[in-house]
Scaffold this motif. Sequence first.
Motif, PDB file in Angstrom:
ATOM      1  N   PRO A 125       9.749  12.084  -0.991  1.00  0.00           N
ATOM      2  CA  PRO A 125       8.530  11.959  -1.201  1.00  0.00           C
ATOM      3  C   PRO A 125       8.821  11.064  -2.699  1.00  0.00           C
ATOM      4  O   PRO A 125       9.508  11.154  -3.463  1.00  0.00           O
ATOM      5  N   GLY A 126       7.601  10.017  -2.724  1.00  0.00           N
ATOM      6  CA  GLY A 126       7.583   9.434  -4.057  1.00  0.00           C
ATOM      7  C   GLY A 126       8.362   8.080  -4.031  1.00  0.00           C
ATOM      8  O   GLY A 126       8.282   7.300  -5.136  1.00  0.00           O
ATOM      9  N   LEU A 127       9.137   7.801  -3.078  1.00  0.00           N
ATOM     10  CA  LEU A 127      10.180   6.758  -2.969  1.00  0.00           C
ATOM     11  C   LEU A 127       9.446   5.545  -1.987  1.00  0.00           C
ATOM     12  O   LEU A 127       9.412   6.080  -0.854  1.00  0.00           O
ATOM     13  N   TYR A 128       8.834   4.678  -2.426  1.00  0.00           N
ATOM     14  CA  TYR A 128       8.204   3.789  -1.568  1.00  0.00           C
ATOM     15  C   TYR A 128       9.198   2.446  -1.275  1.00  0.00           C
ATOM     16  O   TYR A 128       9.000   1.602  -1.948  1.00  0.00           O
ATOM     17  N   THR A 129       9.983   2.564  -0.139  1.00  0.00           N
ATOM     18  CA  THR A 129      10.661   1.419   0.258  1.00  0.00           C
ATOM     19  C   THR A 129      11.046   1.625   1.837  1.00  0.00           C
ATOM     20  O   THR A 129      10.614   2.745   2.461  1.00  0.00           O
ATOM     21  N   ASN A 176      -4.736  11.427   5.097  1.00  0.00           N
ATOM     22  CA  ASN A 176      -4.572  10.793   6.504  1.00  0.00           C
ATOM     23  C   ASN A 176      -3.115  10.621   6.599  1.00  0.00           C
ATOM     24  O   ASN A 176      -2.569  10.153   7.501  1.00  0.00           O
ATOM     25  N   TYR A 177      -2.032  11.150   5.590  1.00  0.00           N
ATOM     26  CA  TYR A 177      -0.749  10.761   5.584  1.00  0.00           C
ATOM     27  C   TYR A 177      -0.052  11.859   4.896  1.00  0.00           C
ATOM     28  O   TYR A 177       0.301  11.903   3.704  1.00  0.00           O
ATOM     29  N   LEU A 178       0.247  12.773   5.544  1.00  0.00           N
ATOM     30  CA  LEU A 178       0.787  14.377   5.196  1.00  0.00           C
ATOM     31  C   LEU A 178       2.013  13.919   4.496  1.00  0.00           C
ATOM     32  O   LEU A 178       2.577  14.818   3.738  1.00  0.00           O
ATOM     33  N   GLN A 179       2.932  12.937   5.260  1.00  0.00           N
ATOM     34  CA  GLN A 179       4.216  12.800   4.778  1.00  0.00           C
ATOM     35  C   GLN A 179       4.147  11.397   4.139  1.00  0.00           C
ATOM     36  O   GLN A 179       5.396  10.961   3.882  1.00  0.00           O
ATOM     37  N   GLY A 180       3.398  10.952   3.683  1.00  0.00           N
ATOM     38  CA  GLY A 180       3.057   9.559   2.979  1.00  0.00           C
ATOM     39  C   GLY A 180       3.162   8.376   3.991  1.00  0.00           C
ATOM     40  O   GLY A 180       3.591   8.484   5.112  1.00  0.00           O
ATOM     41  N   MET A 181       3.164   7.349   3.238  1.00  0.00           N
ATOM     42  CA  MET A 181       3.071   6.107   3.932  1.00  0.00           C
ATOM     43  C   MET A 181       3.517   4.887   2.893  1.00  0.00           C
ATOM     44  O   MET A 181       2.911   5.071   1.700  1.00  0.00           O
ATOM     45  N   TYR A 182       4.130   3.846   3.417  1.00  0.00           N
ATOM     46  CA  TYR A 182       4.395   2.381   2.550  1.00  0.00           C
ATOM     47  C   TYR A 182       4.181   1.510   3.446  1.00  0.00           C
ATOM     48  O   TYR A 182       4.736   1.414   4.655  1.00  0.00           O
ATOM     49  N   ARG A 183       3.671   0.438   3.215  1.00  0.00           N
ATOM     50  CA  ARG A 183       3.130  -0.738   3.945  1.00  0.00           C
ATOM     51  C   ARG A 183       3.405  -2.216   2.943  1.00  0.00           C
ATOM     52  O   ARG A 183       3.090  -2.066   1.755  1.00  0.00           O
ATOM     53  N   GLU A 184       3.922  -3.167   3.534  1.00  0.00           N
ATOM     54  CA  GLU A 184       4.072  -4.340   3.045  1.00  0.00           C
ATOM     55  C   GLU A 184       3.425  -5.592   3.959  1.00  0.00           C
ATOM     56  O   GLU A 184       3.819  -5.330   5.229  1.00  0.00           O
ATOM     57  N   GLN A 185       2.687  -6.362   3.476  1.00  0.00           N
ATOM     58  CA  GLN A 185       2.041  -7.390   4.130  1.00  0.00           C
ATOM     59  C   GLN A 185       2.618  -8.694   3.393  1.00  0.00           C
ATOM     60  O   GLN A 185       2.664  -8.985   2.164  1.00  0.00           O
ATOM     61  N   HIS A 186       3.371  -9.482   3.999  1.00  0.00           N
ATOM     62  CA  HIS A 186       4.076 -10.656   3.675  1.00  0.00           C
ATOM     63  C   HIS A 186       3.185 -11.710   4.083  1.00  0.00           C
ATOM     64  O   HIS A 186       3.070 -12.398   5.385  1.00  0.00           O
ATOM     65  N   GLN A 198       1.003  -1.323  -0.024  1.00  0.00           N
ATOM     66  CA  GLN A 198       0.042  -0.018   0.011  1.00  0.00           C
ATOM     67  C   GLN A 198       1.032   1.189   0.074  1.00  0.00           C
ATOM     68  O   GLN A 198       1.787   1.490   0.998  1.00  0.00           O
ATOM     69  N   LYS A 199       0.678   2.137  -1.060  1.00  0.00           N
ATOM     70  CA  LYS A 199       1.392   3.315  -1.326  1.00  0.00           C
ATOM     71  C   LYS A 199       0.567   4.556  -1.039  1.00  0.00           C
ATOM     72  O   LYS A 199      -0.719   4.657  -1.519  1.00  0.00           O
ATOM     73  N   ARG A 200       1.110   5.385  -0.131  1.00  0.00           N
ATOM     74  CA  ARG A 200       0.121   6.546   0.368  1.00  0.00           C
ATOM     75  C   ARG A 200       0.859   7.785   0.049  1.00  0.00           C
ATOM     76  O   ARG A 200       2.069   8.008   0.634  1.00  0.00           O
ATOM     77  N   PRO A 201       0.857   8.682  -0.864  1.00  0.00           N
ATOM     78  CA  PRO A 201       1.627   9.738  -1.074  1.00  0.00           C
ATOM     79  C   PRO A 201       1.593  10.940  -0.162  1.00  0.00           C
ATOM     80  O   PRO A 201       0.726  11.079   0.761  1.00  0.00           O
ATOM     81  N   TYR A 202       2.648  11.884  -0.435  1.00  0.00           N
ATOM     82  CA  TYR A 202       2.406  13.216   0.295  1.00  0.00           C
ATOM     83  C   TYR A 202       1.187  13.994   0.272  1.00  0.00           C
ATOM     84  O   TYR A 202       0.805  13.912  -0.867  1.00  0.00           O
ATOM     85  N   SER A 203       0.766  14.702   1.250  1.00  0.00           N
ATOM     86  CA  SER A 203      -0.447  15.556   1.097  1.00  0.00           C
ATOM     87  C   SER A 203      -1.708  14.885   1.158  1.00  0.00           C
ATOM     88  O   SER A 203      -2.690  15.412   0.971  1.00  0.00           O
ATOM     89  N   SER A 204      -1.653  13.502   1.240  1.00  0.00           N
ATOM     90  CA  SER A 204      -3.100  12.727   1.301  1.00  0.00           C
ATOM     91  C   SER A 204      -3.601  13.008   2.756  1.00  0.00           C
ATOM     92  O   SER A 204      -2.690  13.180   3.740  1.00  0.00           O
TER      93      SER A 204
END
Length: 991
Positions: free
Chosen positions: A525-529, A466-476, A458-464
């Motif tokens: 911003p924009g780098l999802y790792t 609920n996530y003003l500074q973005g978010m990245y999530r992985e489920q294995h 799940q990728k959430r960008p800046y300024s969204s």
Amino acid sequence: MRKETQKLLVLSLLGLVSVSLTAQEKAKRDTIKNIDEVVVTALGIKRQDRSLGYVAETIKSEELLRTQNNNWSQALEGRVAGLKIQTAGAGPLGSSTIKLRGDISMNASENNALIVIDGVPMNNNTTGTGFSAYGAGSKADLPIDYGNGINTVNPDDIESITVLKGSTASALYGSRGAGGAIMITTKSGKSKNGKIQVSLNSYSSYDTVLKWPDYQYEYGQGTMQKDASGNYFYSYQVSADGLNTGGTSSAFGPKFAGQYFFQYDPKTEGQSATRQLWQPYKDNIKGFWKTGTTFSNNISLESSNETTSFRSSLTYLKNEWMMPNTGFDRFNAAFSVDHKLSEKLKIGIKFNYNKTKSDNLPATGYSNQSISYFMIFQNPNVDLSWYAPIWKSGKDQVDQVHPFSSFIDNPYLIAYEMLNGVDKNFITGNVNLNYKITKNFEVLVRSGMELTNELRTQKRPYSSANYLQGMYREQHIRLMDLNNDILFTYKNKFNDFDFSASVGGNIRYTEYTMNDYLADGLLKPGLYTMPNGISNINKFAKPSDKQVNSTYALATLGYKNKAFLDLTARNDWSSTLPQENRSYFYPSVSTSFILSDIFKLTSDKFNYWKLRASWSTVGNDTDPYMLIKYYNNSDFSGSVESPALYPNPNLKPNMITNMEAGMDFSFLKNRINYSITAYQNNSKDQIVKIPTLWETGYSNRVINAGEVRNRGLEMTLNTYPIRNKNFSWSVNANWSLNRNKILSLPEEFHGEPYTMASVGGVVYYNAFVGGSLGDMYGYGLMYSPDGQVIFNASDGLTAKPTQMKKIGNAYPEWRAGLQNEFRYKNITVSFSFDGQYKGMAYSQSHHKMTEQGKLEHTLIGRDNPGGLIVGAGVVQNPDGSFSPNTKGVLASAYYADYYRRANVETNTFDTSFIKLRDARISYSFPKTVIEQLKITDLTLALFGRNLWMWTKFPLFDPEAATLNDNQITPGVEMGQLPTARTVGIQLNVKF
């Protein structure tokens, strides 16, 4: 016609029985339908239908492939009495559950039918995102439909499906079969003499939105503000015309009448320099959606001879859904081989591989990340194209374009930047050995496997929002489910009696893990790792292992192929129950009598009469780790947190008792076939979670308590009104009802309700003794003794109750389906209707769009003097009497109050509907054509799904349900996505 005795080999009583029928008798009995057909029953055992004491309905592969679904199970809708496919309307993968004969448990996860593939049970559990469907106003994400196990089964590889409805029919599957079973038999080699047959199945389909809400485009953004001259006005930000009115999400602003106002200018990303025409943009919601496409190609090779048969299949499906930048790719590979090693030993191998991959699937629910949320808040005077740049000038990946509210995310940001990806690998397979020890004695050894390896992102960008500074999530996610069976079977015939007995055992082991990694905030911003996370939260896998050991036995006795008796018994030992209650035993008995043969009633007009009855008890265990206290991994690495659930070391199994009886008839050389079934299920000692005092350190505890009863009636009718050399017409119809009643509840409630579930904090599924599962409770209106709505004399708004009340039930009073097929020479036309009567669903979208004046029914009263509405009803006088309400309130205030979110009554609607579920017209090319092409079959077809619908439900689809974490909850629409109307073309070639 000269009588000649003909030997037929039919499967009966678990074995081969030789039956003598004269050619004349066979012609009478099998004119239209083979009433001695063989069906697949529990453990994959093939039985003669006449010998069964319960209902077993079979659907052939042709019916599944008629209209091509992304999820094969949806093709069953309306075709089987008592069967309901429940989806959440949450995107292209269409996760679904199959329910048979209603809910038997207060625990929603225990109410689904078991899926069995080639005799091996399938794990159809769903892993959710951990979030509820209602997340507005909190820093929370939303559910995403990543698909469940049903999605992975390829309809091109299915030979047939047998529906075992009652727990008697599926008793040999133990706990997992308590809700009935769907028996899937996959295809194997059929061509003869070793010749290889190649089959191609290709189709293209196109999706558009089936139904839209009644949006209004007569009034624009605003809350009925007036300027100094007393006229309604609009101003984006403060202007010469007045204060800013462009920050509201309501559409109670000025009427579109050719005025000019200061509005948003997408070029300057601010207020327009001059006044602009006040106009509606009628395509500003619908225009976001596009025509979805699905392309699928399947190729299979098969062959068989006296000793060996094999089949291999490859399928690739590409879906681009109606919402931009969403869809999935699916690849299926299947292989099966059956080989006769000797006269006594046979081996069979089946293997299926599925890979589902998507860069983006839509989120569902009521919160910022959902496109439904944007559609609710979009205003009539806002051009959709204003959002197209996504990012503000010079602020790429940093600050989005959302000029009217920072809480409403840009729709193109949702589609192209808020990505929900999945890469899922799914493998099922089994190996079986059948050894004939003697003429009458054989053994079957079978080992089945299910493996899932899945990565979700799940990728959430800046300024969204609920996530003003973005978010990245992985489920294995990793799942392994192993089933090992052994079954010894003895068959023999003693004079007029046929006897079969089997005894066997099963070991099932399930292992599940899920590692969850979250980067809360992005350094760049924009780098999802994960290394780019400002704050990383790692939730390492908590084990969820389970093992059930079982032994079972079954015996069948038949007399002259006219009377049959089945006995089964099973004992389970479940690792989820305490040692003293771990072992639980349950039997079943069923019988059938072919009365037409016993009393020699057969004739040209009356062909068949069967009486059947059954009784069973089935035990049901629970989830792992409910017996003692286990600490949970916390959000902080290396630490744990105390669980919220107080365990119960004395749990015992939930026991379900089923009774069923029915009759089957056949008339007019089997042109008319009718079946009726009545049943009752009682489920007691339910394993439920009840609240406990917070002072204990826990929020819930688990206990055994409560009893639920289901009673129902099912009828099916299959007819051939016309059948001759060139033309035939067949009609299949079914009708079913189910009545659910709660007989007892935990004593701890002392007559108070037990809340089984709630959605959005407004709709509560409360259980009362005498009530039903599916009863919906919430706040509503107050009424005078003569039934008029009570308003407050002081403000003209509705009186507010202090107690919730029953609003309705999520389940209908009855369901029905009707299928027609016409064949004229090489042309076949078929279509299917189904529907339901009654049932209720609460709509969050209706509440919010009504509150904001977005729907057509909110136009009523706006043109009244002063824009005031006087609510139809009464006010209560100080002496307790009632008089007519005369207090007027602004239309905006009236609709916001009367349809407020907490007023479940005014936002809940009847879900009765009739759907043209599918339609198809096909042409099979004649032999003169295909022989020249050197092929054996060529069929071209046009098909459609959900082509038409009648309903009074005001939103997208009356079959509303909510994906709440990993549960599909019927009766609530919470940010529902549109339902698709599909048309397509299909080509089948065999050579």
